[in-house]
Design a protein around this motif. Sequence first.
Motif, PDB file in Angstrom:
ATOM      1  N   GLY A 257      -3.932  -3.485  -3.787  1.00  0.00           N
ATOM      2  CA  GLY A 257      -2.689  -3.317  -3.056  1.00  0.00           C
ATOM      3  C   GLY A 257      -2.934  -3.030  -1.589  1.00  0.00           C
ATOM      4  O   GLY A 257      -4.024  -3.212  -1.049  1.00  0.00           O
ATOM      5  N   LYS A 258      -1.880  -2.555  -0.925  1.00  0.00           N
ATOM      6  CA  LYS A 258      -1.938  -2.304   0.501  1.00  0.00           C
ATOM      7  C   LYS A 258      -2.353  -0.871   0.747  1.00  0.00           C
ATOM      8  O   LYS A 258      -1.791   0.065   0.177  1.00  0.00           O
ATOM      9  CB  LYS A 258      -0.560  -2.574   1.129  1.00  0.00           C
ATOM     10  CG  LYS A 258      -0.554  -2.452   2.645  1.00  0.00           C
ATOM     11  CD  LYS A 258       0.836  -2.785   3.195  1.00  0.00           C
ATOM     12  CE  LYS A 258       0.853  -2.679   4.713  1.00  0.00           C
ATOM     13  NZ  LYS A 258       2.193  -2.978   5.274  1.00  0.00           N
ATOM     14  N   LYS A 259      -3.338  -0.667   1.571  1.00  0.00           N
ATOM     15  CA  LYS A 259      -3.831   0.662   1.873  1.00  0.00           C
ATOM     16  C   LYS A 259      -2.970   1.287   2.957  1.00  0.00           C
ATOM     17  O   LYS A 259      -2.647   0.652   3.955  1.00  0.00           O
ATOM     18  CB  LYS A 259      -5.300   0.594   2.330  1.00  0.00           C
ATOM     19  CG  LYS A 259      -5.921   1.949   2.596  1.00  0.00           C
ATOM     20  CD  LYS A 259      -7.378   1.807   3.012  1.00  0.00           C
ATOM     21  CE  LYS A 259      -8.000   3.172   3.298  1.00  0.00           C
ATOM     22  NZ  LYS A 259      -9.414   3.057   3.708  1.00  0.00           N
ATOM     23  N   TRP A 260      -2.605   2.555   2.739  1.00  0.00           N
ATOM     24  CA  TRP A 260      -1.762   3.255   3.704  1.00  0.00           C
ATOM     25  C   TRP A 260      -2.606   3.708   4.885  1.00  0.00           C
ATOM     26  O   TRP A 260      -3.689   4.285   4.718  1.00  0.00           O
ATOM     27  CB  TRP A 260      -1.109   4.462   3.050  1.00  0.00           C
ATOM     28  CG  TRP A 260      -0.176   5.209   3.972  1.00  0.00           C
ATOM     29  CD1 TRP A 260       1.102   4.894   4.287  1.00  0.00           C
ATOM     30  CD2 TRP A 260      -0.494   6.397   4.717  1.00  0.00           C
ATOM     31  NE1 TRP A 260       1.633   5.794   5.171  1.00  0.00           N
ATOM     32  CE2 TRP A 260       0.662   6.731   5.457  1.00  0.00           C
ATOM     33  CE3 TRP A 260      -1.629   7.183   4.837  1.00  0.00           C
ATOM     34  CZ2 TRP A 260       0.714   7.838   6.290  1.00  0.00           C
ATOM     35  CZ3 TRP A 260      -1.572   8.294   5.666  1.00  0.00           C
ATOM     36  CH2 TRP A 260      -0.413   8.612   6.395  1.00  0.00           C
ATOM     37  N   ILE A 261      -2.113   3.431   6.077  1.00  0.00           N
ATOM     38  CA  ILE A 261      -2.801   3.822   7.310  1.00  0.00           C
ATOM     39  C   ILE A 261      -1.865   4.738   8.088  1.00  0.00           C
ATOM     40  O   ILE A 261      -0.702   4.391   8.338  1.00  0.00           O
ATOM     41  CB  ILE A 261      -3.179   2.589   8.152  1.00  0.00           C
ATOM     42  CG1 ILE A 261      -4.102   1.659   7.341  1.00  0.00           C
ATOM     43  CG2 ILE A 261      -3.853   3.010   9.452  1.00  0.00           C
ATOM     44  CD1 ILE A 261      -4.447   0.374   8.060  1.00  0.00           C
ATOM     45  N   ALA A 262      -2.365   5.904   8.451  1.00  0.00           N
ATOM     46  CA  ALA A 262      -1.548   6.866   9.184  1.00  0.00           C
ATOM     47  C   ALA A 262      -1.198   6.315  10.558  1.00  0.00           C
ATOM     48  O   ALA A 262      -2.038   5.698  11.213  1.00  0.00           O
ATOM     49  CB  ALA A 262      -2.285   8.192   9.315  1.00  0.00           C
ATOM     50  N   PRO A 263       0.037   6.507  11.026  1.00  0.00           N
ATOM     51  CA  PRO A 263       0.407   6.010  12.361  1.00  0.00           C
ATOM     52  C   PRO A 263      -0.316   6.775  13.447  1.00  0.00           C
ATOM     53  O   PRO A 263      -0.717   7.929  13.276  1.00  0.00           O
ATOM     54  CB  PRO A 263       1.926   6.244  12.415  1.00  0.00           C
ATOM     55  CG  PRO A 263       2.167   7.363  11.446  1.00  0.00           C
ATOM     56  CD  PRO A 263       1.163   7.185  10.352  1.00  0.00           C
ATOM     57  N   GLU A 264      -0.472   6.131  14.566  1.00  0.00           N
ATOM     58  CA  GLU A 264      -1.143   6.768  15.699  1.00  0.00           C
ATOM     59  C   GLU A 264      -0.230   7.804  16.333  1.00  0.00           C
ATOM     60  O   GLU A 264       0.975   7.601  16.480  1.00  0.00           O
ATOM     61  CB  GLU A 264      -1.520   5.712  16.737  1.00  0.00           C
ATOM     62  CG  GLU A 264      -2.523   4.685  16.233  1.00  0.00           C
ATOM     63  CD  GLU A 264      -2.900   3.686  17.304  1.00  0.00           C
ATOM     64  OE1 GLU A 264      -2.347   3.824  18.423  1.00  0.00           O
ATOM     65  OE2 GLU A 264      -3.705   2.776  17.024  1.00  0.00           O
ATOM     66  N   THR A 265      -0.827   8.949  16.679  1.00  0.00           N
ATOM     67  CA  THR A 265      -0.063  10.053  17.268  1.00  0.00           C
ATOM     68  C   THR A 265      -0.382  10.275  18.734  1.00  0.00           C
ATOM     69  O   THR A 265       0.227  11.140  19.373  1.00  0.00           O
ATOM     70  CB  THR A 265      -0.353  11.349  16.492  1.00  0.00           C
ATOM     71  OG1 THR A 265      -1.756  11.609  16.527  1.00  0.00           O
ATOM     72  CG2 THR A 265       0.085  11.219  15.044  1.00  0.00           C
TER      73      THR A 265
END
Length: 265
Positions: free
Chosen positions: A97-105
């Motif tokens: 599936g699709k791996k979750w990537i944290a948004p840039e802060t």
Amino acid sequence: MTTAPAKLYGKNLSEYDDLDVDQLLSQLSPEEISILAKEVDPDDNLLPPSERCSYECNKEATGPLNRKKLIEHINKQALETPDLPELKPYVAGTIRGKKWIAPETNGKTEHEDKIAIDIDDEYGDALDGASQEEIIDLAAILGFHSMMNQDQYHASLLNKGQPVGLGWDGVTKATQPKVYPPEPPNQTDPEDSIKRVRDDDPKLLDLNWNNIKNISDEKFENLFIALVENTHLETLSLVNVGLTDRLAGKLAEALEKNCTLRVCK
């Protein structure tokens, strides 16, 4: 703007108003009626769900419902039924599936964001020169109770100086709770107090039964009966005595006839 009339099988819906539905149903065979019943929801809440459901079970009844045996059968079927095989075998280290990537802060967090408040120069100068005690008093006036601890809040209400070491640096510090000694047991004798109420003792102005355990319903009823004719009792306390709704109704009847009692709690 005009819209075309709704049609069903090439005819306008108004042409079906004069049709006799009962006559049409009488021309259908039992098999056709069964098929029609499966396709049409009667939308009648008065019908049981078994008659509204399109599913039909052709098996004969095996007897009355036995909940225990039914649960045992379901558990047995669940244990004996093999799991469905996976379409793709599991491979260690493979991401499905699709791996979750944290948004840039951008190196900032929500707590670092500052809120800009437009304050007049007069108020800004006043706040810049205010002491901690004055700012705490201002927070109490504005209702910012969450910014103060309990000692600061009560000191502001009582117009007292702030305790040493409890300025803005002590906002999040919890205060030590005060320990109060337990209340002594109530030594009032219910039998004796009922007799004094029945005898209309002029010295009995306050009767306190608070926190007395295991008072029987008969004693409550005797007290309420005696309360009707009493002309001296002014205060009656019945806190935490396990008074039921039925006894509360009898107490209300006694209060309607008593003309002396001023406080009942």
